[in-house]
Design a protein around this motif. Sequence first.
Motif, PDB file in Angstrom:
ATOM      1  N   ARG A  11      54.925  29.669  18.337  1.00  0.00           N
ATOM      2  CA  ARG A  11      54.889  28.619  17.319  1.00  0.00           C
ATOM      3  C   ARG A  11      54.685  27.233  17.942  1.00  0.00           C
ATOM      4  N   TYR A  12      55.156  27.072  19.190  1.00  0.00           N
ATOM      5  CA  TYR A  12      55.077  25.760  19.855  1.00  0.00           C
ATOM      6  C   TYR A  12      53.831  25.624  20.732  1.00  0.00           C
ATOM      7  N   GLY A  13      52.920  26.585  20.626  1.00  0.00           N
ATOM      8  CA  GLY A  13      51.705  26.498  21.429  1.00  0.00           C
ATOM      9  C   GLY A  13      51.957  26.663  22.914  1.00  0.00           C
ATOM     10  N   THR A  14      53.048  27.362  23.230  1.00  0.00           N
ATOM     11  CA  THR A  14      53.424  27.595  24.628  1.00  0.00           C
ATOM     12  C   THR A  14      53.128  29.068  24.903  1.00  0.00           C
ATOM     13  N   VAL A  15      52.098  29.314  25.671  1.00  0.00           N
ATOM     14  CA  VAL A  15      51.546  30.671  25.740  1.00  0.00           C
ATOM     15  C   VAL A  15      52.494  31.612  26.486  1.00  0.00           C
ATOM     16  N   PRO A  16      52.929  32.696  25.841  1.00  0.00           N
ATOM     17  CA  PRO A  16      53.873  33.594  26.505  1.00  0.00           C
ATOM     18  C   PRO A  16      53.214  34.553  27.496  1.00  0.00           C
ATOM     19  N   ILE A  17      53.905  34.722  28.613  1.00  0.00           N
ATOM     20  CA  ILE A  17      53.524  35.745  29.601  1.00  0.00           C
ATOM     21  C   ILE A  17      54.638  36.771  29.538  1.00  0.00           C
ATOM     22  N   VAL A  18      54.345  37.964  29.077  1.00  0.00           N
ATOM     23  CA  VAL A  18      55.418  38.937  28.828  1.00  0.00           C
ATOM     24  C   VAL A  18      55.056  40.309  29.376  1.00  0.00           C
ATOM     25  N   ARG A  19      56.103  41.117  29.568  1.00  0.00           N
ATOM     26  CA  ARG A  19      55.832  42.513  29.909  1.00  0.00           C
ATOM     27  C   ARG A  19      55.737  43.324  28.621  1.00  0.00           C
ATOM     28  N   SER A  57      55.153  41.618  19.472  1.00  0.00           N
ATOM     29  CA  SER A  57      54.924  40.256  18.987  1.00  0.00           C
ATOM     30  C   SER A  57      53.876  39.472  19.771  1.00  0.00           C
ATOM     31  N   VAL A  58      53.512  39.955  20.959  1.00  0.00           N
ATOM     32  CA  VAL A  58      52.487  39.244  21.741  1.00  0.00           C
ATOM     33  C   VAL A  58      51.360  40.227  22.037  1.00  0.00           C
ATOM     34  N   SER A  59      50.135  39.826  21.760  1.00  0.00           N
ATOM     35  CA  SER A  59      49.011  40.694  22.099  1.00  0.00           C
ATOM     36  C   SER A  59      48.205  40.031  23.221  1.00  0.00           C
ATOM     37  N   HIS A  60      47.742  40.848  24.136  1.00  0.00           N
ATOM     38  CA  HIS A  60      47.025  40.322  25.302  1.00  0.00           C
ATOM     39  C   HIS A  60      45.695  39.717  24.866  1.00  0.00           C
ATOM     40  N   PHE A  61      45.445  38.523  25.323  1.00  0.00           N
ATOM     41  CA  PHE A  61      44.224  37.817  24.939  1.00  0.00           C
ATOM     42  C   PHE A  61      43.007  38.519  25.556  1.00  0.00           C
ATOM     43  N   ASP A  62      41.942  38.582  24.750  1.00  0.00           N
ATOM     44  CA  ASP A  62      40.698  39.167  25.241  1.00  0.00           C
ATOM     45  C   ASP A  62      39.605  38.090  25.171  1.00  0.00           C
ATOM     46  N   PRO A  63      39.171  37.588  26.323  1.00  0.00           N
ATOM     47  CA  PRO A  63      38.178  36.507  26.308  1.00  0.00           C
ATOM     48  C   PRO A  63      36.887  36.919  25.594  1.00  0.00           C
ATOM     49  N   ALA A  64      36.580  38.203  25.586  1.00  0.00           N
ATOM     50  CA  ALA A  64      35.323  38.652  24.967  1.00  0.00           C
ATOM     51  C   ALA A  64      35.357  38.460  23.452  1.00  0.00           C
ATOM     52  N   THR A  65      36.493  38.748  22.844  1.00  0.00           N
ATOM     53  CA  THR A  65      36.573  38.648  21.380  1.00  0.00           C
ATOM     54  C   THR A  65      37.266  37.362  20.921  1.00  0.00           C
ATOM     55  N   GLY A  66      37.963  36.720  21.832  1.00  0.00           N
ATOM     56  CA  GLY A  66      38.720  35.511  21.448  1.00  0.00           C
ATOM     57  C   GLY A  66      39.995  35.859  20.691  1.00  0.00           C
ATOM     58  N   LYS A  67      40.376  37.135  20.712  1.00  0.00           N
ATOM     59  CA  LYS A  67      41.593  37.559  19.994  1.00  0.00           C
ATOM     60  C   LYS A  67      42.753  37.741  20.979  1.00  0.00           C
ATOM     61  N   GLY A  68      43.958  37.520  20.495  1.00  0.00           N
ATOM     62  CA  GLY A  68      45.138  37.719  21.339  1.00  0.00           C
ATOM     63  C   GLY A  68      45.913  36.430  21.469  1.00  0.00           C
ATOM     64  N   THR A  69      47.197  36.578  21.810  1.00  0.00           N
ATOM     65  CA  THR A  69      48.079  35.409  21.756  1.00  0.00           C
ATOM     66  C   THR A  69      48.788  35.107  23.072  1.00  0.00           C
ATOM     67  N   GLY A  70      48.609  35.961  24.092  1.00  0.00           N
ATOM     68  CA  GLY A  70      49.330  35.682  25.332  1.00  0.00           C
ATOM     69  C   GLY A  70      48.800  36.525  26.471  1.00  0.00           C
ATOM     70  N   ILE A  71      49.623  36.625  27.496  1.00  0.00           N
ATOM     71  CA  ILE A  71      49.254  37.443  28.658  1.00  0.00           C
ATOM     72  C   ILE A  71      50.309  38.546  28.747  1.00  0.00           C
ATOM     73  N   VAL A  72      49.849  39.784  28.699  1.00  0.00           N
ATOM     74  CA  VAL A  72      50.772  40.926  28.644  1.00  0.00           C
ATOM     75  C   VAL A  72      50.501  41.834  29.830  1.00  0.00           C
ATOM     76  N   GLY A  91      52.332  43.497  38.956  1.00  0.00           N
ATOM     77  CA  GLY A  91      52.101  43.267  37.530  1.00  0.00           C
ATOM     78  C   GLY A  91      52.317  41.813  37.153  1.00  0.00           C
ATOM     79  N   VAL A  92      53.435  41.268  37.579  1.00  0.00           N
ATOM     80  CA  VAL A  92      53.747  39.890  37.181  1.00  0.00           C
ATOM     81  C   VAL A  92      52.838  38.903  37.919  1.00  0.00           C
ATOM     82  N   ARG A  93      52.455  39.235  39.146  1.00  0.00           N
ATOM     83  CA  ARG A  93      51.547  38.354  39.899  1.00  0.00           C
ATOM     84  C   ARG A  93      50.190  38.290  39.183  1.00  0.00           C
ATOM     85  N   TRP A  94      49.720  39.469  38.767  1.00  0.00           N
ATOM     86  CA  TRP A  94      48.446  39.519  38.034  1.00  0.00           C
ATOM     87  C   TRP A  94      48.535  38.669  36.759  1.00  0.00           C
TER      88      TRP A  94
END
Length: 484
Positions: free
Chosen positions: A395-403, A411-426, A434-437
């Motif tokens: 909600r605050y425009g602070t992009v979540p990085i989650v497992r 609640s968080v879907s991994h962003f896909d640059p090809a489609t422009g869909k997704g809300t964070g980094i999963v 995993g977390v380094r990536w």
Amino acid sequence: MPLRICFIASEVAPLAKTGGLADVAGALAKYLHLAGHDIRVFMPLYAQIDRSSLEVWPVEFLQDVSLRLGTQVYRFSVHTARLPGAATMIYLIDCPALYARASIYTNDPDEHVRFIALTHAALMCCQRMGFAPQVVHCNDWHTGLAPLLLGTVFSWDRLFLQAKSLLTIHNLGYQGQFSAAQVADTGLGLQDFDYAETSQGRINPLKEGILHADHLSTVSPTYAREIQTSQYGWGLEDVLRQRTADLSGILNGVDYEEWDPRHDRHLPVHFDARQLQGKAELKRLLMQRAGLEPVATRPLIGMVSRMTLQKGFDLLFDTLPAVLAARDVALTVLGNGDARYEGFFTELQHRFPGRVVFHRGYSEELSHWIEGGADLFLMPSLYEPCGLNQMYSLRYGTVPIVRHTGGLADSVSHFDPATGKGTGIVFNDFDAGGVRWALDTALDWYAQPTLWRRIVHNGMAQDFSWRRQVAEYETLYQRMTGQS
Ligand code: ADP
């Protein structure tokens, strides 16, 4: 149809909070009341509760009540108040012998008694008020004995004839076990409890709740599935599997009256998706307040968390120093808990002065600043029943990085640059790779302003409001009580 609901919880925001349970209890009570239900919330009157902002008045016929548990007699009185920011009735169980302690939860030998007494007291209050609940909603191990008590100690009372019990599991990792030698503290006999536990000398209140509640719920659909596996079941996966037909997963909501950058009362500047300059200004103020180097273009990662194994800090021991050494990034962390995690962040702050700041402690206000002012929010949890911070972050425009686990996965879907869909980094794997990536991916994307704006906007457009989620609880209550 409006329902009569008895809701028992060990913490309810904003009166007493250590984690998500309080947020959920407070918001659910507020929105169920707004939906027209007669919901009465029972919780302890902890010494920590700030009574100055509360109008509290005693319930005349619930003063100096005796509760005998084993050889002990506890005396309690009940005060009512309106939940701040809502009109919901809250009943505060005043028993200084049990609730005037240094913290909300303790490691004292009578910890189990403190919450068994709460459960008994809540049901006794219903009796004395002549309040016949159709739903008794209990939460976590603290009030897990309510279904068993309804079927035993309180079964004689026709008041509870219609009552169906619901146990919501907010975190399976805490089960509240205590020695079977202390069985008298429950007001029940050993024969009333699960043999598998008592034969090993233990009583497990959470397991008793799982066995006896009419229905079970947990706080996200993914966690509902996960807890039926040995990886996430904490030894209760078999009993949970036996009850799979009665187990629902309902994602927690967000109280956007409390958590919205357009009007957040803790923030000095406000913003929304169309006006993101306010966010940039808040970041500047946050960096200044925290003593971080004022570099506006440097990505700022935030964390706000209890510091326990669950939250995945072990993954960060090697990864964060490496990322901080390799990349231009800053970090602000708020939390407290296990000494080894606190020690790690203290050391990190010394090693990277001006780029890392660790605020050891608990601060509602600062947590809002971090949610609002950071660019990224890191939650590498080992397991996460629901998690709220990732939803606040969106909600605050602070992009979540989650497992990808529990409510984070829901609640968080991994962003896909090809489609422009997704809300964070999963990321999937619970390992340093995993977390380094995930961190590298996030920082690479942050360096691409158009793409980054897209992720931010996608997140800010999400709606996890309680107004919506509360309908799922209503449907469940109606199903339980045979109204649908
Ligand atoms: P959990 O219940 O496992 O702690 P959740 O993400 O469900 O995790 O909820 C945590 C809640 O507690 C959030 O509202 C979060 O902002 C808050 N919180 C956790 N630690 C702190 C802290 N140190 N200061 C302020 N708020 C905190």
